[in-house]
Design a protein around this motif. Structure first.
Motif, PDB file in Angstrom:
ATOM      1  N   ASN A 160       0.933  -1.351  -0.283  1.00  0.00           N
ATOM      2  CA  ASN A 160      -0.460  -0.249  -0.128  1.00  0.00           C
ATOM      3  C   ASN A 160       0.707   1.309  -0.126  1.00  0.00           C
ATOM      4  O   ASN A 160       0.210   2.340   0.230  1.00  0.00           O
ATOM      5  CB  ASN A 160      -0.803  -0.447   1.497  1.00  0.00           C
ATOM      6  N   GLY A 161       2.446   1.222  -0.077  1.00  0.00           N
ATOM      7  CA  GLY A 161       3.216   2.416  -0.129  1.00  0.00           C
ATOM      8  C   GLY A 161       3.715   2.405  -0.916  1.00  0.00           C
ATOM      9  O   GLY A 161       3.633   2.441  -1.788  1.00  0.00           O
ATOM     10  N   VAL A 162       5.497   2.965  -0.479  1.00  0.00           N
ATOM     11  CA  VAL A 162       5.626   3.389  -1.397  1.00  0.00           C
ATOM     12  C   VAL A 162       6.666   2.675  -2.589  1.00  0.00           C
ATOM     13  O   VAL A 162       7.060   2.750  -3.795  1.00  0.00           O
ATOM     14  CB  VAL A 162       7.057   4.449  -0.719  1.00  0.00           C
ATOM     15  N   ALA A 163       6.222   1.171  -2.588  1.00  0.00           N
ATOM     16  CA  ALA A 163       6.918   0.185  -3.009  1.00  0.00           C
ATOM     17  C   ALA A 163       5.936  -0.367  -3.942  1.00  0.00           C
ATOM     18  O   ALA A 163       6.362  -1.513  -4.028  1.00  0.00           O
ATOM     19  CB  ALA A 163       8.569  -0.100  -2.132  1.00  0.00           C
ATOM     20  N   LYS A 164       4.946  -0.105  -3.301  1.00  0.00           N
ATOM     21  CA  LYS A 164       3.964  -0.374  -4.628  1.00  0.00           C
ATOM     22  C   LYS A 164       3.780  -1.613  -5.445  1.00  0.00           C
ATOM     23  O   LYS A 164       3.881  -2.374  -6.259  1.00  0.00           O
ATOM     24  CB  LYS A 164       2.263   0.009  -4.370  1.00  0.00           C
ATOM     25  N   LYS A 165       4.207   0.050  -6.454  1.00  0.00           N
ATOM     26  CA  LYS A 165       4.532  -0.556  -7.947  1.00  0.00           C
ATOM     27  C   LYS A 165       6.074  -1.182  -7.977  1.00  0.00           C
ATOM     28  O   LYS A 165       5.849  -2.687  -8.794  1.00  0.00           O
ATOM     29  CB  LYS A 165       5.163   0.735  -8.912  1.00  0.00           C
ATOM     30  N   ALA A 166       6.698  -0.793  -7.111  1.00  0.00           N
ATOM     31  CA  ALA A 166       7.684  -2.834  -7.286  1.00  0.00           C
ATOM     32  C   ALA A 166       7.317  -3.637  -6.574  1.00  0.00           C
ATOM     33  O   ALA A 166       7.608  -4.632  -7.923  1.00  0.00           O
ATOM     34  CB  ALA A 166       8.805  -2.199  -6.145  1.00  0.00           C
ATOM     35  N   TYR A 167       6.223  -3.745  -5.931  1.00  0.00           N
ATOM     36  CA  TYR A 167       5.674  -5.023  -5.617  1.00  0.00           C
ATOM     37  C   TYR A 167       5.519  -5.384  -6.336  1.00  0.00           C
ATOM     38  O   TYR A 167       5.268  -6.606  -6.795  1.00  0.00           O
ATOM     39  CB  TYR A 167       5.132  -4.345  -4.260  1.00  0.00           C
ATOM     40  N   GLU A 168       4.698  -4.804  -7.118  1.00  0.00           N
ATOM     41  CA  GLU A 168       3.965  -5.718  -8.601  1.00  0.00           C
ATOM     42  C   GLU A 168       4.168  -5.804  -9.509  1.00  0.00           C
ATOM     43  O   GLU A 168       3.957  -6.301 -10.439  1.00  0.00           O
ATOM     44  CB  GLU A 168       2.506  -4.407  -8.837  1.00  0.00           C
ATOM     45  N   SER A 169       5.858  -5.336  -9.855  1.00  0.00           N
ATOM     46  CA  SER A 169       6.445  -5.879 -10.471  1.00  0.00           C
ATOM     47  C   SER A 169       7.123  -7.114 -10.822  1.00  0.00           C
ATOM     48  O   SER A 169       7.989  -7.677 -11.775  1.00  0.00           O
ATOM     49  CB  SER A 169       7.463  -4.661 -10.937  1.00  0.00           C
ATOM     50  N   VAL A 170       7.543  -7.316  -9.130  1.00  0.00           N
ATOM     51  CA  VAL A 170       8.113  -8.815  -9.208  1.00  0.00           C
ATOM     52  C   VAL A 170       7.135 -10.110  -9.139  1.00  0.00           C
ATOM     53  O   VAL A 170       5.956 -10.233  -8.910  1.00  0.00           O
ATOM     54  CB  VAL A 170       8.337  -8.805  -7.451  1.00  0.00           C
ATOM     55  N   ASP A 171       7.824 -10.922 -10.080  1.00  0.00           N
ATOM     56  CA  ASP A 171       7.197 -12.658  -9.434  1.00  0.00           C
ATOM     57  C   ASP A 171       6.368 -12.950  -8.904  1.00  0.00           C
ATOM     58  O   ASP A 171       6.900 -13.025  -7.568  1.00  0.00           O
ATOM     59  CB  ASP A 171       7.874 -13.528 -10.326  1.00  0.00           C
ATOM     60  N   PRO A 172       5.376 -13.391  -8.564  1.00  0.00           N
ATOM     61  CA  PRO A 172       4.561 -13.662  -7.950  1.00  0.00           C
ATOM     62  C   PRO A 172       4.932 -15.078  -6.409  1.00  0.00           C
ATOM     63  O   PRO A 172       5.274 -14.725  -5.523  1.00  0.00           O
ATOM     64  CB  PRO A 172       2.814 -14.408  -7.979  1.00  0.00           C
ATOM     65  N   ALA A 173       6.264 -15.725  -7.939  1.00  0.00           N
ATOM     66  CA  ALA A 173       6.543 -17.115  -6.813  1.00  0.00           C
ATOM     67  C   ALA A 173       6.863 -17.025  -5.596  1.00  0.00           C
ATOM     68  O   ALA A 173       7.878 -17.368  -4.901  1.00  0.00           O
ATOM     69  CB  ALA A 173       7.328 -17.531  -7.871  1.00  0.00           C
ATOM     70  N   TYR A 174       8.030 -15.129  -6.003  1.00  0.00           N
ATOM     71  CA  TYR A 174       8.968 -14.818  -4.837  1.00  0.00           C
ATOM     72  C   TYR A 174       8.397 -14.376  -3.887  1.00  0.00           C
ATOM     73  O   TYR A 174       8.635 -15.149  -2.469  1.00  0.00           O
ATOM     74  CB  TYR A 174       9.426 -13.273  -5.055  1.00  0.00           C
ATOM     75  N   TRP A 175       7.134 -13.332  -3.971  1.00  0.00           N
ATOM     76  CA  TRP A 175       6.560 -13.320  -2.450  1.00  0.00           C
ATOM     77  C   TRP A 175       5.581 -14.655  -1.547  1.00  0.00           C
ATOM     78  O   TRP A 175       5.983 -14.249  -0.920  1.00  0.00           O
ATOM     79  CB  TRP A 175       5.289 -12.582  -3.084  1.00  0.00           C
TER      80      TRP A 175
END
Length: 490
Positions: free
Chosen positions: A121-136
């Motif tokens: 929800n914060g400053v790194a939201k765009k970065a979070y969404e750019s990463v393959d979900p497998a990492y999370w």
């Protein structure tokens, strides 16, 4: 590429402590700008020869969006990083960013800042969404995320890599090498004519690889499960027939002088670009475009590779390159802003990875992000893409075809997930046993994996000590959790 295996050491000499006494994270000064917050970023490796120029360019770009941030990278040699990082974590040092090791254990100990809100929800939201979900999936612990991954080789294979100098010199055929044993005649031929060359260039941190295994509690412990999911039992690695077969092969190599005699204790670096080695083990994946990444890292050496493990989107790959923020950092938001830039701003990341435009590289097609490196693109003038930021925003060399890029993307999309992906066991009820197991493993692991010891009798001795250390309890506890994890997935 996977570059190291470090074993965290709990206690260190006073000298090491003093070395890190000034590790404290950030300040309100740096590069002559007293009004800026300096974010210190600790990473393994050697300082670039063009570091000052590169960081001037990187900070200028970061400051377009975050004018009060000044990034400063602190380098610690590969041989020292594991030990010094352990001190940083156990002492509660207030570093801002550091290249993470032993993520599950340290995260469960509360060593890292919780990034979840910044990411979702914060400053790194765009970065979070750019990463393959497998990492999370591979990083989430009780719905919380404590590190940022490098979006790169989300699946990978361990491979045997061969020095082209000796392939050409002795007219060797590596096409039939699919296992350690298959490489035996090649090693013997090179060693006979090149006695001073390391046949299989390994050292004390080398880990033998089986076809498809994962480590629930990191590879600091000899506890594994089958990535394919066909076998759902949690095993002692060294009790597996495949492991014992591989170790017997390495032991035969050791007796024949095909491995360095001091491999079990050696920290010798065999540089990719040098002819001090014939064969080594590397990890490669889709972002490496075959052997292209190895060629770049070796100053153009056409290193040849043969995979020896199966490819999976795995827990290990999710955790292979992570950046964490100390729980006691005073500048968590600013550190997350830096991570956001590394993973969303192409100019920031590409300057770190490729070096300076006009010096290490030039655009051949700026619109499509195609570049050509110069003679000044060489080791010491760039940083490894695998550990810096989102590889999907990297420029590509003009030698990489559109077909190769399409194959990269489709292979990532189609890759299978390991059965264990998303499983991070709660180790709180057997911490003492894990510590005891680690002590036993540190005694036997290096001499087994480097072929130094006769495997079967040595494994029997190790297993007896592991039993006393509490191995049965730990295997049973992890098995119970793993069974529940697999049941919940159905």
């Amino acid at each position: 590429m996977k570059k190291w295996r470090n074993v965290a050491i709990a206690a260190m000499a006073t000298g090491a402590m003093l070395t890190l006494a000034a590790c404290g994270s950030s300040s309100k000064s740096g590069s002559g700008s007293s009004d800026k917050t300096t974010i210190s970023m600790y990473m393994p490796g050697d300082k670039n020869k063009n570091y000052d120029e590169v960081m001037k360019s990187v900070n200028k770009e970061i400051q377009k969006k975050y004018p009060k941030i000044q990034l400063e990278i602190k380098f610690i040699g590969w041989g020292d990083y594991g030990q010094k990082y352990s001190v940083m974590v156990t002492s509660g040092d207030s570093y801002d960013l550091a290249f993470v090791q032993n993520y599950p254990t340290n995260a469960q100990k509360g060593a890292y800042a919780d990034m979840t809100d910044y990411l979702k929800n914060g400053v790194a939201k765009k970065a979070y969404e750019s990463v393959d979900p497998a990492y999370w999936k591979g990083l989430t612990i009780k719905d919380k995320i404590y590190a940022f991954p490098i979006n790169a080789n989300v699946f990978a294979q361990n491979a045997l890599a061969f020095n082209p100098t000796f392939i050409k010199k002795y007219n060797l055929d590596i096409s039939k090498v699919n296992s350690y044993a298959d490489a035996t005649p090649l090693l013997e031929k090179v060693k006979k004519s090149e006695p001073s060359v390391a046949g299989f260039a390994i050292g004390k941190d080398f880990k033998v690889s089986d076809q498809a295994l994962e480590y629930p509690v990191t590879n600091n412990y000899p506890i594994v499960v089958d990535s394919s999911g066909k076998d759902t039992k949690v095993h002692n690695l060294y009790d597996l027939p495949e492991t014992q077969k591989n170790l017997e092969t390495l032991h035969e190599w050791y007796k024949k002088g095909l491995l360095p005699k001091d491999a079990a204790t050696s920290t010798t670096t065999y540089n990719l670009q040098d002819d001090t080695w014939f064969m080594r083990q590397e990890t490669t994946g889709p972002m490496d475009y075959g052997n292209t990444a190895l060629k770049n890292a070796s100053n153009g050496k056409d290193i040849q590779i043969r995979p020896i493990t199966d490819p999976y989107k795995s827990e290990a790959q999710a955790q292979v390159a992570l950046w964490g923020i100390s729980k006691s950092s005073k500048h968590k938001k600013e550190a997350m802003e830096v991570l956001s830039e590394l993973n969303t701003n192409p100019k920031v990341l590409n300057t770190l990875v490729w070096g300076l435009e006009g010096k290490q590289w030039n655009f051949t097609d700026k619109k499509d992000g195609k570049i050509k490196t110069t003679k000044d693109y060489k080791p010491g003038y760039f940083m490894g893409a695998w550990m810096m930021g989102n590889n999907s925003i990297l420029y590509t060399q003009d030698s990489i075809t559109d077909a190769q890029i399409a194959k990269r993307d489709s292979s990532i999309k189609d890759a299978k997930e390991s059965a264990m992906l998303g499983f991070l066991p709660d180790t709180s009820s057997y911490k003492t046993e894990l510590s005891n197991i680690s002590n036993v493993y540190s005694k036997y692991g290096p001499i087994l994996d480097t072929g130094t010891a006769d495997p079967i009798p040595t494994i029997k001795k190790m297993d007896a000590e592991l039993k006393t250390a509490g191995m049965d309890k730990v295997l049973a506890a992890i098995q119970k959790q793993y069974d529940a994890f697999l049941a919940a997935k159905k």
